[in-house]
Design an enzyme around this catalytic site. Structure first.
Site, PDB file in Angstrom:
ATOM      1  N   VAL A 127     -11.647   3.764  -7.050  1.00 13.72           N
ATOM      2  CA  VAL A 127     -11.306   5.140  -6.671  1.00 13.72           C
ATOM      3  C   VAL A 127     -12.515   6.052  -6.815  1.00 13.72           C
ATOM      4  O   VAL A 127     -13.367   5.837  -7.670  1.00 13.72           O
ATOM      5  CB  VAL A 127     -10.139   5.716  -7.520  1.00 13.72           C
ATOM      6  CG1 VAL A 127      -8.836   4.977  -7.244  1.00 13.72           C
ATOM      7  CG2 VAL A 127     -10.445   5.693  -9.011  1.00 13.72           C
ATOM      8  N   VAL A 128     -12.549   7.057  -5.951  1.00 11.19           N
ATOM      9  CA  VAL A 128     -13.538   8.128  -6.062  1.00 11.19           C
ATOM     10  C   VAL A 128     -12.785   9.436  -5.864  1.00 11.19           C
ATOM     11  O   VAL A 128     -12.026   9.585  -4.898  1.00 11.19           O
ATOM     12  CB  VAL A 128     -14.668   8.006  -5.006  1.00 11.19           C
ATOM     13  CG1 VAL A 128     -15.636   9.182  -5.106  1.00 11.19           C
ATOM     14  CG2 VAL A 128     -15.415   6.687  -5.175  1.00 11.19           C
ATOM     15  N   GLY A 136     -21.878   8.341  -2.049  1.00  6.02           N
ATOM     16  CA  GLY A 136     -22.360   7.048  -2.524  1.00  6.02           C
ATOM     17  C   GLY A 136     -21.868   6.604  -3.886  1.00  6.02           C
ATOM     18  O   GLY A 136     -22.310   5.564  -4.382  1.00  6.02           O
ATOM     19  N   LEU A 137     -20.952   7.339  -4.495  1.00  6.17           N
ATOM     20  CA  LEU A 137     -20.506   6.966  -5.841  1.00  6.17           C
ATOM     21  C   LEU A 137     -19.634   5.701  -5.832  1.00  6.17           C
ATOM     22  O   LEU A 137     -19.737   4.871  -6.737  1.00  6.17           O
ATOM     23  CB  LEU A 137     -19.769   8.124  -6.505  1.00  6.17           C
ATOM     24  CG  LEU A 137     -20.587   9.403  -6.702  1.00  6.17           C
ATOM     25  CD1 LEU A 137     -19.757  10.471  -7.404  1.00  6.17           C
ATOM     26  CD2 LEU A 137     -21.871   9.122  -7.480  1.00  6.17           C
ATOM     27  N   GLY A 138     -18.783   5.555  -4.826  1.00  2.53           N
ATOM     28  CA  GLY A 138     -17.981   4.343  -4.718  1.00  2.53           C
ATOM     29  C   GLY A 138     -18.865   3.116  -4.535  1.00  2.53           C
ATOM     30  O   GLY A 138     -18.662   2.079  -5.165  1.00  2.53           O
ATOM     31  N   LYS A 139     -19.843   3.261  -3.673  1.00  2.00           N
ATOM     32  CA  LYS A 139     -20.807   2.190  -3.440  1.00  2.00           C
ATOM     33  C   LYS A 139     -21.571   1.874  -4.725  1.00  2.00           C
ATOM     34  O   LYS A 139     -21.808   0.705  -5.051  1.00  2.00           O
ATOM     35  CB  LYS A 139     -21.766   2.608  -2.330  1.00  2.00           C
ATOM     36  CG  LYS A 139     -22.690   1.533  -1.852  1.00  2.00           C
ATOM     37  CD  LYS A 139     -23.505   2.045  -0.662  1.00  2.00           C
ATOM     38  CE  LYS A 139     -24.344   0.954  -0.070  1.00  2.00           C
ATOM     39  NZ  LYS A 139     -25.136   1.445   1.069  1.00  2.00           N
ATOM     40  N   GLU A 162      -6.489  -1.215   1.234  1.00  3.51           N
ATOM     41  CA  GLU A 162      -5.710  -0.634   2.309  1.00  3.51           C
ATOM     42  C   GLU A 162      -6.533  -0.758   3.594  1.00  3.51           C
ATOM     43  O   GLU A 162      -7.762  -0.640   3.561  1.00  3.51           O
ATOM     44  CB  GLU A 162      -5.419   0.840   2.011  1.00  3.51           C
ATOM     45  CG  GLU A 162      -4.519   1.028   0.810  1.00  3.51           C
ATOM     46  CD  GLU A 162      -4.257   2.503   0.525  1.00  3.51           C
ATOM     47  OE1 GLU A 162      -4.552   3.357   1.385  1.00  3.51           O
ATOM     48  OE2 GLU A 162      -3.760   2.787  -0.570  1.00  3.51           O
ATOM     49  N   ARG A 164      -7.209   1.200   5.932  1.00  2.00           N
ATOM     50  CA  ARG A 164      -8.039   2.349   6.304  1.00  2.00           C
ATOM     51  C   ARG A 164      -9.402   2.371   5.603  1.00  2.00           C
ATOM     52  O   ARG A 164     -10.292   3.099   6.031  1.00  2.00           O
ATOM     53  CB  ARG A 164      -7.291   3.658   6.044  1.00  2.00           C
ATOM     54  CG  ARG A 164      -6.966   3.928   4.598  1.00  2.00           C
ATOM     55  CD  ARG A 164      -6.143   5.215   4.421  1.00  2.00           C
ATOM     56  NE  ARG A 164      -5.759   5.399   3.044  1.00  2.00           N
ATOM     57  CZ  ARG A 164      -6.516   5.969   2.130  1.00  2.00           C
ATOM     58  NH1 ARG A 164      -7.699   6.432   2.457  1.00  2.00           N
ATOM     59  NH2 ARG A 164      -6.095   6.080   0.891  1.00  2.00           N
ATOM     60  N   TYR A 169     -15.770  -1.700   2.401  1.00  2.62           N
ATOM     61  CA  TYR A 169     -16.083  -2.925   1.664  1.00  2.62           C
ATOM     62  C   TYR A 169     -16.937  -3.924   2.444  1.00  2.62           C
ATOM     63  O   TYR A 169     -17.690  -4.687   1.846  1.00  2.62           O
ATOM     64  CB  TYR A 169     -14.789  -3.601   1.204  1.00  2.62           C
ATOM     65  CG  TYR A 169     -14.035  -2.769   0.196  1.00  2.62           C
ATOM     66  CD1 TYR A 169     -14.512  -2.609  -1.096  1.00  2.62           C
ATOM     67  CD2 TYR A 169     -12.857  -2.126   0.538  1.00  2.62           C
ATOM     68  CE1 TYR A 169     -13.836  -1.830  -2.026  1.00  2.62           C
ATOM     69  CE2 TYR A 169     -12.174  -1.342  -0.378  1.00  2.62           C
ATOM     70  CZ  TYR A 169     -12.670  -1.200  -1.662  1.00  2.62           C
ATOM     71  OH  TYR A 169     -12.006  -0.426  -2.561  1.00  2.62           O
TER      72      TYR A 169
END
Length: 194
Positions: A127-128, A136-139, A162, A164, A169
């Site tokens: 989650v972000v 870029g935090l999720g990455k 999900e 969407r 990923y």
């Protein structure tokens, strides 16, 4: 279910092997070509860069406020969770990455992995905070989490996503249904009579 891109394994004495490829029902492709197993993923945002932008990276649950984390879960559409159960889940987590926004001391990005510690891991709860998406935090958490798992020798890495957000990923090395492999989930829904 998405799986981390199938990789080639080390094989003994590659010069004596025939140049054929064998696909097994696991998520590993065994090839006659000697190819080292990657133990890192390219990190697109260095730790120093995160720090200079006011973000702190954490690899444990120390200082993680579960009510604040729960707020991020809710903000991205997850159901609100009992914080006692979140605590228990995190205590049974093998690897964790989260990013704190220094100004507020609140988590803004989070991911964790569970598994057997040797062969398999599943990534959960990526989650972000919507206010911090797109920078870029999720990455950043995913790259570090995958690198940590690969560093432990874990090469069968899966996650649920999900539809969407599948596009998020794929550039990180995840593929849907490699070699026809399908994930299944236990369901308590009653079957409809035909």
């Amino acid at each position: 279910m998405l799986l981390y891109n199938p990789i080639s394994t080390h094989l003994p004495n590659p010069l004596t092997l025939k140049p054929t490829t064998h696909h097994h029902h696991r998520n590993v492709t065994v090839s006659s070509q000697y190819q080292p197993i990657p133990t890192t993923v390219n990190i697109s945002i260095p730790d120093e860069s995160l720090k200079s932008k006011g973000f702190n990276l954490h690899r444990s649950i120390t200082n993680l406020n579960l009510d604040h984390l729960n707020s991020v879960f809710v903000a991205v559409g997850f159901p609100r969770r009992d914080t006692t159960k979140i605590q228990l889940a995190l205590e049974n987590t093998d690897s964790i990455m989260w990013i704190e926004y220094e100004k507020t001391k609140r988590p803004v990005a989070f991911a964790r992995a569970t598994g057997d510690g040797v062969f398999n891991a599943i990534i959960w709860d990526v989650v972000v905070d919507p206010n911090f998406q797109g920078i870029g935090l999720g990455k950043a958490v995913m790259e570090r989490l995958v690198t940590e798992l690969l560093g432990k020798g874990i090469t069968n890495i899966a996650l649920y996503s999900e539809p969407r957000v599948l596009g998020f990923y794929r550039p990180l090395g995840f593929v849907a249904d490699p070699d026809g492999i399908r994930g299944m989930v236990y369901s308590r829904k009653k079957k409809k009579n035909r």
